[in-house]
Design a protein around this motif. Structure first.
Motif, short mmCIF file in Angstrom:
data_model
loop_
_atom_site.label_atom_id
_atom_site.label_comp_id
_atom_site.label_asym_id
_atom_site.label_seq_id
_atom_site.Cartn_x
_atom_site.Cartn_y
_atom_site.Cartn_z
N LYS A 25 45.18 -2.52 -59.03
CA LYS A 25 45.96 -3.23 -58.03
C LYS A 25 46.03 -2.37 -56.78
O LYS A 25 46.58 -1.27 -56.79
N PHE A 26 45.43 -2.88 -55.71
CA PHE A 26 45.47 -2.23 -54.40
C PHE A 26 46.39 -3.04 -53.50
O PHE A 26 46.60 -4.23 -53.72
N ILE A 27 46.91 -2.40 -52.48
CA ILE A 27 47.79 -3.06 -51.52
C ILE A 27 47.11 -3.07 -50.15
O ILE A 27 46.61 -2.04 -49.69
N HIS A 28 47.10 -4.24 -49.53
CA HIS A 28 46.66 -4.35 -48.14
C HIS A 28 47.87 -4.70 -47.31
O HIS A 28 48.56 -5.69 -47.59
N LYS A 74 41.91 -8.24 -41.25
CA LYS A 74 41.57 -6.82 -41.42
C LYS A 74 41.41 -6.43 -42.90
O LYS A 74 41.15 -5.29 -43.22
N ILE A 75 41.56 -7.39 -43.80
CA ILE A 75 41.50 -7.08 -45.23
C ILE A 75 40.11 -6.60 -45.65
O ILE A 75 39.97 -5.89 -46.64
N GLY A 76 39.11 -6.94 -44.88
CA GLY A 76 37.75 -6.46 -45.17
C GLY A 76 37.67 -4.95 -45.21
O GLY A 76 36.90 -4.36 -45.98
N HIS A 77 38.49 -4.26 -44.38
CA HIS A 77 38.52 -2.79 -44.39
C HIS A 77 39.02 -2.29 -45.74
O HIS A 77 38.52 -1.29 -46.26
N THR A 78 40.01 -2.96 -46.28
CA THR A 78 40.54 -2.55 -47.58
C THR A 78 39.50 -2.77 -48.67
O THR A 78 39.29 -1.91 -49.52
N TYR A 79 38.82 -3.91 -48.64
CA TYR A 79 37.77 -4.16 -49.63
C TYR A 79 36.63 -3.15 -49.52
O TYR A 79 36.10 -2.69 -50.52
N ARG A 80 36.24 -2.82 -48.30
CA ARG A 80 35.18 -1.81 -48.14
C ARG A 80 35.63 -0.48 -48.69
O ARG A 80 34.86 0.23 -49.33
N TYR A 81 36.87 -0.09 -48.46
CA TYR A 81 37.41 1.14 -49.03
C TYR A 81 37.32 1.10 -50.55
O TYR A 81 36.86 2.05 -51.19
N ILE A 82 37.72 -0.02 -51.14
CA ILE A 82 37.72 -0.15 -52.60
C ILE A 82 36.30 -0.04 -53.15
O ILE A 82 36.03 0.77 -54.03
N TYR A 83 35.39 -0.87 -52.64
CA TYR A 83 34.05 -0.97 -53.22
C TYR A 83 33.09 0.13 -52.76
O TYR A 83 32.17 0.47 -53.49
N ASP A 106 33.38 6.59 -57.03
CA ASP A 106 33.76 7.92 -57.51
C ASP A 106 34.79 7.89 -58.62
O ASP A 106 35.27 8.94 -59.04
N SER A 107 35.15 6.71 -59.08
CA SER A 107 36.19 6.59 -60.09
C SER A 107 35.59 6.56 -61.50
O SER A 107 34.37 6.55 -61.68
N GLU A 108 36.45 6.50 -62.48
CA GLU A 108 36.03 6.40 -63.87
C GLU A 108 35.83 4.95 -64.30
O GLU A 108 35.57 4.68 -65.47
N TYR A 109 35.92 4.00 -63.36
CA TYR A 109 35.89 2.59 -63.69
C TYR A 109 34.60 1.91 -63.25
O TYR A 109 33.93 2.36 -62.33
N LYS A 110 34.30 0.80 -63.93
CA LYS A 110 33.20 -0.06 -63.53
C LYS A 110 33.69 -1.51 -63.56
O LYS A 110 34.75 -1.80 -64.13
N LEU A 111 32.91 -2.39 -62.97
CA LEU A 111 33.27 -3.80 -62.89
C LEU A 111 32.69 -4.57 -64.07
O LEU A 111 31.48 -4.70 -64.18
N PRO A 112 33.55 -5.10 -64.94
CA PRO A 112 33.04 -5.89 -66.05
C PRO A 112 32.74 -7.34 -65.65
O PRO A 112 32.02 -8.04 -66.34
N TYR A 113 33.34 -7.78 -64.54
CA TYR A 113 33.17 -9.15 -64.06
C TYR A 113 32.95 -9.12 -62.55
O TYR A 113 33.42 -8.21 -61.88
#
Length: 186
Positions: free
Chosen positions: A124-127, A133-142, A148-155
């Protein structure tokens, strides 16, 4: 270079106005790992060209004006915006799904589409700020956080929730919750 072997990470990309704005407006945040139970959405789905400068106001107006037709909707209404894609899909387009949460898929009018989102782990991220401007948040996430995280996208989807702190798309104090489904890399 002679052997056509190079390290992509060492290539410097051009500095553009967009890149500077992205770096300046990127939300340096740690997400919260949450488990959400099954969610049932009913709404309208459409294909969208990301290169267009259109906002989604006309589509949101359609959903808002017709939401009362969803007799089994949760009240007060809980609104979501989902994005989903296919692995081999053109990167310049995406499917959008604007929806209200409902109790069941029974009695959904034919004009609406329903989706059942299974119980899942999410980041859960907060914008905070304007919707455009939410595209900046998505670019940061993806582009920054997830690689660099321990997670991957299952879907291949994510969604936004517009709760009580969301003051509308044109209010800089508006809070949008972004949910990214994840599982730990193995």
């Amino acid at each position: 270079r002679k052997d056509n072997v190079y390290d992509k990470s060492k290539i410097q990309h051009a500095i553009t106005k967009e890149k500077i704005e992205f770096n300046r407006e990127s939300p340096d945040q740690e997400p919260e790992l949450v488990i959400l139970d099954e969610i049932i959405f009913a709404g309208i789905s459409f294909y969208f060209d990301l290169k267009s400068n259109m906002d989604l106001s006309p589509q949101w107006d359609v959903l808002s004006k017709n939401c009362s037709l969803l007799s089994d909707r949760i009240i007060p209404e809980r609104f979501y915006q989902m994005q989903y894609w296919f692995e081999d899909q053109d990167q310049g387009s995406i499917f959008f799904f604007l929806a209200a949460e409902v109790n069941s898929i029974k009695n959904i009018p034919v004009q609406f589409t329903s989706k059942i989102i299974p119980k899942q782990n999410y980041l859960k991220f907060i914008h905070k700020g304007l919707a455009n401007k939410i595209g900046h948040t998505y670019r940061y996430i993806y582009e920054k956080w997830l690689p660099d995280s321990e997670y991957k996208l299952p879907y291949l989807y994510n969604f936004e929730f517009y709760g009580k702190d969301n003051k509308g798309p044109y209010n800089e104090d508006s809070i949008t919750e972004i949910y990214i489904p994840v599982k730990v890399k193995t």
